[in-house]
Write a protein that holds these residues in place. Structure first.
Motif, mmCIF file in Angstrom:
data_model
loop_
_atom_site.group_PDB
_atom_site.id
_atom_site.type_symbol
_atom_site.label_atom_id
_atom_site.label_comp_id
_atom_site.label_asym_id
_atom_site.label_seq_id
_atom_site.Cartn_x
_atom_site.Cartn_y
_atom_site.Cartn_z
ATOM 1 N N LEU A 85 94.198 34.493 64.953
ATOM 2 C CA LEU A 85 95.338 33.673 65.383
ATOM 3 C C LEU A 85 96.587 34.083 64.614
ATOM 4 N N ARG A 86 97.645 34.313 65.354
ATOM 5 C CA ARG A 86 98.917 34.644 64.685
ATOM 6 C C ARG A 86 100.078 34.078 65.486
ATOM 7 N N ASP A 87 100.968 33.416 64.797
ATOM 8 C CA ASP A 87 102.140 32.806 65.445
ATOM 9 C C ASP A 87 101.759 31.982 66.672
ATOM 10 N N GLY A 88 100.628 31.284 66.579
ATOM 11 C CA GLY A 88 100.251 30.361 67.643
ATOM 12 C C GLY A 88 99.598 30.992 68.851
ATOM 13 N N VAL A 89 99.303 32.293 68.793
ATOM 14 C CA VAL A 89 98.600 32.941 69.921
ATOM 15 C C VAL A 89 97.394 33.722 69.384
ATOM 16 N N ILE A 90 96.448 34.007 70.296
ATOM 17 C CA ILE A 90 95.312 34.851 69.900
ATOM 18 C C ILE A 90 95.803 36.295 69.923
ATOM 19 N N TYR A 91 95.871 36.865 68.748
ATOM 20 C CA TYR A 91 96.475 38.192 68.583
ATOM 21 C C TYR A 91 95.391 39.275 68.644
ATOM 22 N N GLY A 92 94.155 38.920 68.311
ATOM 23 C CA GLY A 92 93.065 39.897 68.331
ATOM 24 C C GLY A 92 91.746 39.217 68.624
ATOM 25 N N ASP A 93 90.827 39.978 69.224
ATOM 26 C CA ASP A 93 89.519 39.439 69.636
ATOM 27 C C ASP A 93 88.496 40.546 69.398
ATOM 28 N N LEU A 94 87.717 40.405 68.320
ATOM 29 C CA LEU A 94 86.781 41.478 67.928
ATOM 30 C C LEU A 94 85.346 41.070 68.256
ATOM 31 N N LYS A 95 84.638 41.956 68.958
ATOM 32 C CA LYS A 95 83.205 41.733 69.192
ATOM 33 C C LYS A 95 82.449 42.482 68.104
ATOM 34 N N LEU A 96 81.677 41.736 67.315
ATOM 35 C CA LEU A 96 80.978 42.363 66.181
ATOM 36 C C LEU A 96 79.495 42.589 66.460
ATOM 37 N N GLY A 97 78.954 41.927 67.465
ATOM 38 C CA GLY A 97 77.502 41.973 67.676
ATOM 39 C C GLY A 97 76.820 41.022 66.699
ATOM 40 N N ALA A 98 75.553 40.689 67.011
ATOM 41 C CA ALA A 98 74.838 39.702 66.194
ATOM 42 C C ALA A 98 74.652 40.205 64.771
ATOM 43 N N TYR A 99 74.773 39.276 63.821
ATOM 44 C CA TYR A 99 74.639 39.615 62.405
ATOM 45 C C TYR A 99 73.222 40.085 62.095
ATOM 46 N N HIS A 100 73.167 41.167 61.350
ATOM 47 C CA HIS A 100 71.885 41.608 60.805
ATOM 48 C C HIS A 100 72.169 42.182 59.433
ATOM 49 N N VAL A 101 71.412 41.717 58.445
ATOM 50 C CA VAL A 101 71.722 42.085 57.070
ATOM 51 C C VAL A 101 71.730 43.608 56.865
ATOM 52 N N ASP A 102 70.890 44.321 57.616
ATOM 53 C CA ASP A 102 70.812 45.773 57.443
ATOM 54 C C ASP A 102 72.026 46.517 57.999
ATOM 55 N N HIS A 103 72.787 45.864 58.877
ATOM 56 C CA HIS A 103 73.950 46.548 59.465
ATOM 57 C C HIS A 103 75.249 46.046 58.853
ATOM 58 N N ASN A 104 75.139 45.455 57.683
ATOM 59 C CA ASN A 104 76.293 44.780 57.114
ATOM 60 C C ASN A 104 77.441 45.733 56.793
ATOM 61 N N ARG A 105 77.092 46.951 56.356
ATOM 62 C CA ARG A 105 78.144 47.880 55.940
ATOM 63 C C ARG A 105 79.045 48.277 57.114
ATOM 64 N N GLU A 106 78.419 48.639 58.246
ATOM 65 C CA GLU A 106 79.236 49.016 59.418
ATOM 66 C C GLU A 106 80.067 47.835 59.909
ATOM 67 N N ARG A 107 79.451 46.650 59.894
ATOM 68 C CA ARG A 107 80.174 45.460 60.355
ATOM 69 C C ARG A 107 81.368 45.185 59.445
ATOM 70 N N HIS A 108 81.132 45.356 58.133
ATOM 71 C CA HIS A 108 82.191 45.120 57.164
ATOM 72 C C HIS A 108 83.370 46.066 57.417
ATOM 73 N N GLU A 109 83.035 47.340 57.655
ATOM 74 C CA GLU A 109 84.100 48.331 57.911
ATOM 75 C C GLU A 109 84.862 47.988 59.188
ATOM 76 N N LYS A 110 84.105 47.593 60.221
ATOM 77 C CA LYS A 110 84.741 47.265 61.498
ATOM 78 C C LYS A 110 85.668 46.047 61.346
ATOM 79 N N LEU A 111 85.189 45.041 60.601
ATOM 80 C CA LEU A 111 86.000 43.836 60.403
ATOM 81 C C LEU A 111 87.233 44.150 59.548
ATOM 82 N N ASN A 112 87.044 44.949 58.509
ATOM 83 C CA ASN A 112 88.185 45.321 57.664
ATOM 84 C C ASN A 112 89.249 46.054 58.467
#
Ligand code: ATP
Length: 253
Positions: free
Chosen positions: A218-245
Protein backbone atom coordinates in the motif's frame (compact mmCIF):
# COMPACT_ATOMS: atom_id res chain seq x y z
CA UNK A 1 -10.09 -23.87 -7.57
CA UNK A 2 -9.83 -20.89 -5.25
CA UNK A 3 -12.82 -18.58 -4.84
CA UNK A 4 -12.75 -14.91 -4.00
CA UNK A 5 -13.61 -14.53 -0.31
CA UNK A 6 -13.43 -10.76 0.00
CA UNK A 7 -13.67 -8.10 -2.67
CA UNK A 8 -13.67 -4.33 -2.60
CA UNK A 9 -15.03 -1.96 -5.23
CA UNK A 10 -13.72 1.59 -5.24
CA UNK A 11 -13.14 1.42 -1.48
CA UNK A 12 -12.39 4.85 -0.02
CA UNK A 13 -11.71 5.90 3.55
CA UNK A 14 -11.40 9.54 4.47
CA UNK A 15 -10.78 10.92 7.95
CA UNK A 16 -11.77 14.48 8.80
CA UNK A 17 -10.36 16.42 11.67
CA UNK A 18 -10.20 20.15 12.33
CA UNK A 19 -11.81 20.81 8.93
CA UNK A 20 -9.03 18.92 7.14
CA UNK A 21 -9.80 15.80 5.15
CA UNK A 22 -7.27 13.01 4.85
CA UNK A 23 -7.94 10.54 2.05
CA UNK A 24 -6.31 7.39 3.44
CA UNK A 25 -7.73 4.73 1.07
CA UNK A 26 -8.40 5.78 -2.53
CA UNK A 27 -10.67 3.76 -4.82
CA UNK A 28 -9.25 0.36 -3.94
CA UNK A 29 -10.34 -2.62 -6.02
CA UNK A 30 -8.98 -5.68 -4.27
CA UNK A 31 -9.88 -9.37 -4.50
CA UNK A 32 -8.69 -11.68 -1.74
CA UNK A 33 -8.79 -15.41 -2.35
CA UNK A 34 -9.94 -18.07 0.09
CA UNK A 35 -7.16 -20.13 1.69
CA UNK A 36 -4.62 -17.39 0.86
CA UNK A 37 -2.29 -15.95 3.48
CA UNK A 38 -2.37 -12.34 2.28
CA UNK A 39 0.10 -9.90 3.80
CA UNK A 40 -0.41 -6.13 3.69
CA UNK A 41 2.76 -4.03 3.82
CA UNK A 42 3.54 -0.37 3.27
CA UNK A 43 5.28 2.48 5.02
CA UNK A 44 4.07 3.78 8.37
CA UNK A 45 0.85 5.75 7.96
CA UNK A 46 0.11 4.31 4.52
CA UNK A 47 -3.28 3.02 5.70
CA UNK A 48 -2.61 -0.68 6.36
CA UNK A 49 -4.59 -0.89 9.60
CA UNK A 50 -7.32 1.30 8.14
CA UNK A 51 -7.63 -1.17 5.27
CA UNK A 52 -7.70 -4.16 7.64
CA UNK A 53 -10.41 -2.54 9.76
CA UNK A 54 -12.51 -1.79 6.68
CA UNK A 55 -12.08 -5.29 5.20
CA UNK A 56 -13.08 -6.93 8.47
CA UNK A 57 -16.16 -4.80 9.11
CA UNK A 58 -14.60 -3.18 12.18
CA UNK A 59 -14.94 0.20 10.49
CA UNK A 60 -17.13 1.43 7.66
CA UNK A 61 -15.82 2.74 4.36
CA UNK A 62 -16.48 6.35 3.42
CA UNK A 63 -17.36 5.30 -0.13
CA UNK A 64 -17.30 2.09 -2.13
CA UNK A 65 -18.32 -1.46 -1.40
CA UNK A 66 -16.95 -4.51 0.37
CA UNK A 67 -18.31 -7.92 -0.54
CA UNK A 68 -17.68 -10.89 1.70
CA UNK A 69 -18.53 -13.88 -0.47
CA UNK A 70 -22.05 -12.95 -1.70
CA UNK A 71 -22.78 -10.39 1.03
CA UNK A 72 -22.29 -6.63 0.63
CA UNK A 73 -21.06 -5.81 4.13
CA UNK A 74 -20.72 -2.09 3.44
CA UNK A 75 -24.54 -1.92 3.59
CA UNK A 76 -24.75 -3.38 7.13
CA UNK A 77 -25.53 -1.32 10.22
CA UNK A 78 -23.37 -1.59 13.36
CA UNK A 79 -25.43 -4.39 14.93
CA UNK A 80 -25.44 -6.40 11.71
CA UNK A 81 -21.69 -5.86 11.37
CA UNK A 82 -21.14 -7.19 14.90
CA UNK A 83 -23.06 -10.36 13.98
CA UNK A 84 -21.16 -10.63 10.70
CA UNK A 85 -17.80 -10.39 12.51
CA UNK A 86 -18.78 -12.86 15.19
CA UNK A 87 -19.88 -15.46 12.64
CA UNK A 88 -17.19 -15.05 10.00
CA UNK A 89 -14.06 -13.38 11.34
CA UNK A 90 -11.27 -14.07 13.80
CA UNK A 91 -8.97 -11.32 15.04
CA UNK A 92 -5.37 -11.43 16.26
CA UNK A 93 -3.84 -8.13 17.37
CA UNK A 94 -0.44 -7.01 18.64
CA UNK A 95 -2.10 -6.34 22.01
CA UNK A 96 -3.58 -9.66 23.00
CA UNK A 97 -6.55 -8.52 25.10
CA UNK A 98 -7.09 -11.78 26.97
CA UNK A 99 -9.41 -11.20 29.94
CA UNK A 100 -7.14 -11.00 33.01
CA UNK A 101 -9.55 -12.59 35.46
CA UNK A 102 -10.17 -15.70 33.35
CA UNK A 103 -8.03 -18.76 32.71
CA UNK A 104 -6.67 -19.50 29.25
CA UNK A 105 -9.36 -22.12 28.67
CA UNK A 106 -12.15 -19.84 29.91
CA UNK A 107 -10.95 -17.01 27.66
CA UNK A 108 -11.32 -19.31 24.67
CA UNK A 109 -14.65 -20.72 25.87
CA UNK A 110 -16.07 -17.23 26.43
CA UNK A 111 -15.58 -16.50 22.73
CA UNK A 112 -16.83 -19.90 21.61
CA UNK A 113 -20.02 -19.71 23.66
CA UNK A 114 -20.94 -16.39 22.02
CA UNK A 115 -21.63 -18.35 18.85
CA UNK A 116 -22.36 -21.95 19.91
CA UNK A 117 -24.58 -23.19 22.71
CA UNK A 118 -23.03 -26.65 22.60
CA UNK A 119 -20.65 -26.32 25.54
CA UNK A 120 -19.35 -29.87 25.41
CA UNK A 121 -18.38 -29.46 21.74
CA UNK A 122 -16.76 -26.06 22.37
CA UNK A 123 -14.75 -27.36 25.34
CA UNK A 124 -13.49 -30.27 23.28
CA UNK A 125 -12.61 -28.02 20.33
CA UNK A 126 -10.87 -25.49 22.61
CA UNK A 127 -8.69 -28.18 24.17
CA UNK A 128 -7.83 -29.64 20.79
CA UNK A 129 -6.87 -26.21 19.38
CA UNK A 130 -4.85 -25.30 22.50
CA UNK A 131 -2.91 -28.55 22.17
CA UNK A 132 -2.42 -27.90 18.45
CA UNK A 133 -0.73 -24.54 19.13
CA UNK A 134 1.52 -26.14 21.75
CA UNK A 135 -0.34 -25.07 24.91
CA UNK A 136 -0.54 -28.23 27.00
CA UNK A 137 -2.98 -29.06 29.75
CA UNK A 138 -0.78 -27.46 32.41
CA UNK A 139 -1.37 -24.03 30.84
CA UNK A 140 -5.15 -24.25 30.38
CA UNK A 141 -5.89 -23.16 33.96
CA UNK A 142 -3.31 -20.37 34.02
CA UNK A 143 -4.27 -16.71 34.01
CA UNK A 144 -2.92 -14.39 31.30
CA UNK A 145 -0.42 -12.81 33.75
CA UNK A 146 1.15 -16.26 34.20
CA UNK A 147 1.88 -16.71 30.49
CA UNK A 148 4.84 -15.64 28.38
CA UNK A 149 4.10 -13.25 25.51
CA UNK A 150 4.32 -16.07 22.96
CA UNK A 151 2.03 -18.34 24.99
CA UNK A 152 -0.49 -15.52 25.39
CA UNK A 153 -0.48 -14.84 21.65
CA UNK A 154 -0.94 -18.54 20.88
CA UNK A 155 -3.94 -18.51 23.24
CA UNK A 156 -5.11 -15.40 21.35
CA UNK A 157 -4.90 -17.33 18.08
CA UNK A 158 -6.96 -20.18 19.54
CA UNK A 159 -9.54 -17.65 20.69
CA UNK A 160 -9.61 -16.26 17.13
CA UNK A 161 -10.11 -19.76 15.69
CA UNK A 162 -12.63 -21.20 18.15
CA UNK A 163 -15.65 -20.24 16.03
CA UNK A 164 -14.11 -21.64 12.82
CA UNK A 165 -14.00 -18.22 11.15
CA UNK A 166 -13.92 -18.10 7.38
CA UNK A 167 -11.15 -15.53 7.61
CA UNK A 168 -8.64 -14.42 10.26
CA UNK A 169 -7.43 -10.80 10.36
CA UNK A 170 -4.12 -10.15 12.09
CA UNK A 171 -2.53 -6.75 12.80
CA UNK A 172 1.17 -7.05 13.70
CA UNK A 173 0.53 -10.27 15.68
CA UNK A 174 4.20 -10.66 16.55
CA UNK A 175 4.93 -6.96 17.06
CA UNK A 176 5.34 -7.28 20.83
CA UNK A 177 7.18 -10.61 20.89
CA UNK A 178 10.84 -11.60 21.00
CA UNK A 179 12.31 -13.56 18.13
CA UNK A 180 11.72 -17.09 19.49
CA UNK A 181 8.16 -16.35 20.58
CA UNK A 182 7.52 -14.66 17.27
CA UNK A 183 8.70 -17.75 15.37
CA UNK A 184 6.44 -20.04 17.38
CA UNK A 185 3.43 -17.80 16.72
CA UNK A 186 4.26 -17.60 13.01
CA UNK A 187 4.64 -21.39 12.86
CA UNK A 188 1.14 -21.71 14.29
CA UNK A 189 -0.29 -19.23 11.77
CA UNK A 190 1.47 -20.99 8.91
CA UNK A 191 0.12 -24.38 9.98
CA UNK A 192 -3.38 -22.99 10.37
CA UNK A 193 -3.16 -21.49 6.87
CA UNK A 194 -1.79 -24.70 5.38
CA UNK A 195 -4.84 -26.43 6.88
CA UNK A 196 -7.01 -24.16 4.72
CA UNK A 197 -7.64 -21.08 6.88
CA UNK A 198 -7.75 -17.75 4.98
CA UNK A 199 -5.60 -15.12 6.70
CA UNK A 200 -5.04 -11.40 6.07
CA UNK A 201 -2.17 -9.91 8.04
CA UNK A 202 -0.64 -6.45 8.35
CA UNK A 203 3.05 -6.34 9.16
CA UNK A 204 6.21 -4.24 8.90
CA UNK A 205 8.42 -7.23 9.42
CA UNK A 206 10.00 -9.09 6.50
CA UNK A 207 10.37 -12.37 8.39
CA UNK A 208 6.69 -12.24 9.25
CA UNK A 209 5.68 -11.26 5.72
CA UNK A 210 7.54 -14.28 4.33
CA UNK A 211 4.84 -16.51 5.82
CA UNK A 212 2.31 -15.14 3.33
CA UNK A 213 1.77 -16.44 -0.19
CA UNK A 214 0.74 -12.99 -1.46
CA UNK A 215 1.97 -9.54 -0.47
CA UNK A 216 0.00 -6.37 -1.22
CA UNK A 217 1.93 -3.11 -0.93
CA UNK A 218 0.00 0.00 0.00
CA UNK A 219 1.32 3.41 -0.93
CA UNK A 220 -0.41 6.78 -0.93
CA UNK A 221 -3.76 5.09 -0.44
CA UNK A 222 -3.55 2.72 -3.43
CA UNK A 223 -2.29 -0.82 -3.99
CA UNK A 224 1.07 -0.11 -5.55
CA UNK A 225 2.34 -3.70 -5.78
CA UNK A 226 0.98 -7.25 -5.63
CA UNK A 227 3.52 -10.06 -5.20
CA UNK A 228 2.69 -13.76 -5.49
CA UNK A 229 5.15 -15.65 -3.30
CA UNK A 230 3.70 -19.17 -3.35
CA UNK A 231 2.99 -21.17 -0.20
CA UNK A 232 5.55 -20.86 2.59
CA UNK A 233 7.99 -23.69 2.98
CA UNK A 234 10.92 -23.45 5.34
CA UNK A 235 13.27 -25.04 2.79
CA UNK A 236 12.55 -22.38 0.16
CA UNK A 237 13.00 -19.47 2.51
CA UNK A 238 16.11 -18.06 0.86
CA UNK A 239 14.56 -17.65 -2.60
CA UNK A 240 11.39 -16.23 -1.08
CA UNK A 241 13.43 -13.79 0.97
CA UNK A 242 15.30 -12.59 -2.13
CA UNK A 243 12.07 -12.24 -4.09
CA UNK A 244 10.41 -10.26 -1.28
CA UNK A 245 13.46 -8.04 -0.81
CA UNK A 246 13.55 -7.24 -4.54
CA UNK A 247 9.83 -6.48 -4.51
CA UNK A 248 10.13 -4.18 -1.49
CA UNK A 249 13.10 -2.38 -3.04
CA UNK A 250 11.04 -1.79 -6.16
CA UNK A 251 8.21 -0.45 -3.98
CA UNK A 252 10.63 2.02 -2.36
CA UNK A 253 10.11 0.48 1.10
N1 ATP B 1 -9.65 7.16 13.55
C1 ATP B 1 -8.83 7.97 12.87
N2 ATP B 1 -9.07 9.29 12.83
C2 ATP B 1 -8.29 10.13 12.13
N3 ATP B 1 -7.21 9.73 11.43
C3 ATP B 1 -6.92 8.43 11.45
C4 ATP B 1 -7.71 7.48 12.17
N4 ATP B 1 -7.19 6.24 11.97
C5 ATP B 1 -6.12 6.41 11.18
N5 ATP B 1 -5.95 7.70 10.86
C6 ATP B 1 -4.89 8.26 10.01
O1 ATP B 1 -4.86 7.50 8.81
C7 ATP B 1 -3.52 7.32 8.39
C8 ATP B 1 -3.25 5.85 8.20
O2 ATP B 1 -3.28 5.21 9.47
P1 ATP B 1 -3.08 3.64 9.63
O3 ATP B 1 -3.06 3.35 11.09
O4 ATP B 1 -4.07 2.93 8.80
O5 ATP B 1 -1.64 3.45 8.99
P2 ATP B 1 -0.66 2.21 9.03
O6 ATP B 1 -0.14 2.05 7.65
O7 ATP B 1 -1.34 1.04 9.66
O8 ATP B 1 0.46 2.79 9.97
P3 ATP B 1 1.52 2.08 10.95
O9 ATP B 1 2.35 1.19 10.09
O10 ATP B 1 2.30 3.21 11.52
O11 ATP B 1 0.72 1.32 11.99
C9 ATP B 1 -2.63 7.95 9.45
O12 ATP B 1 -2.23 9.24 8.99
C10 ATP B 1 -3.53 8.07 10.64
O13 ATP B 1 -3.22 9.17 11.44
Amino acid sequence: MQNVILRTEKLCKTFSSGGIQQHVLKNLDISLMERDFTVIMGSSGSGKSTLLYALSGMDKPTLGEIHFEEQNISKLNNDQLAVFRRNNCGFVFQQIYLLDNMSVLDNVLASGLLVSKNKREIVSKAKQLLAQVGLDEASWGKFPSQLSGGEAQRAGIVRALINSPKIVFADEPTGALNSAASDSVLDVMTEVNHNGQSIVMVTHDIKTALRGNRVLYLRDGVIYGDLKLGAYHVDHNRERHEKLNAFLAEMGW
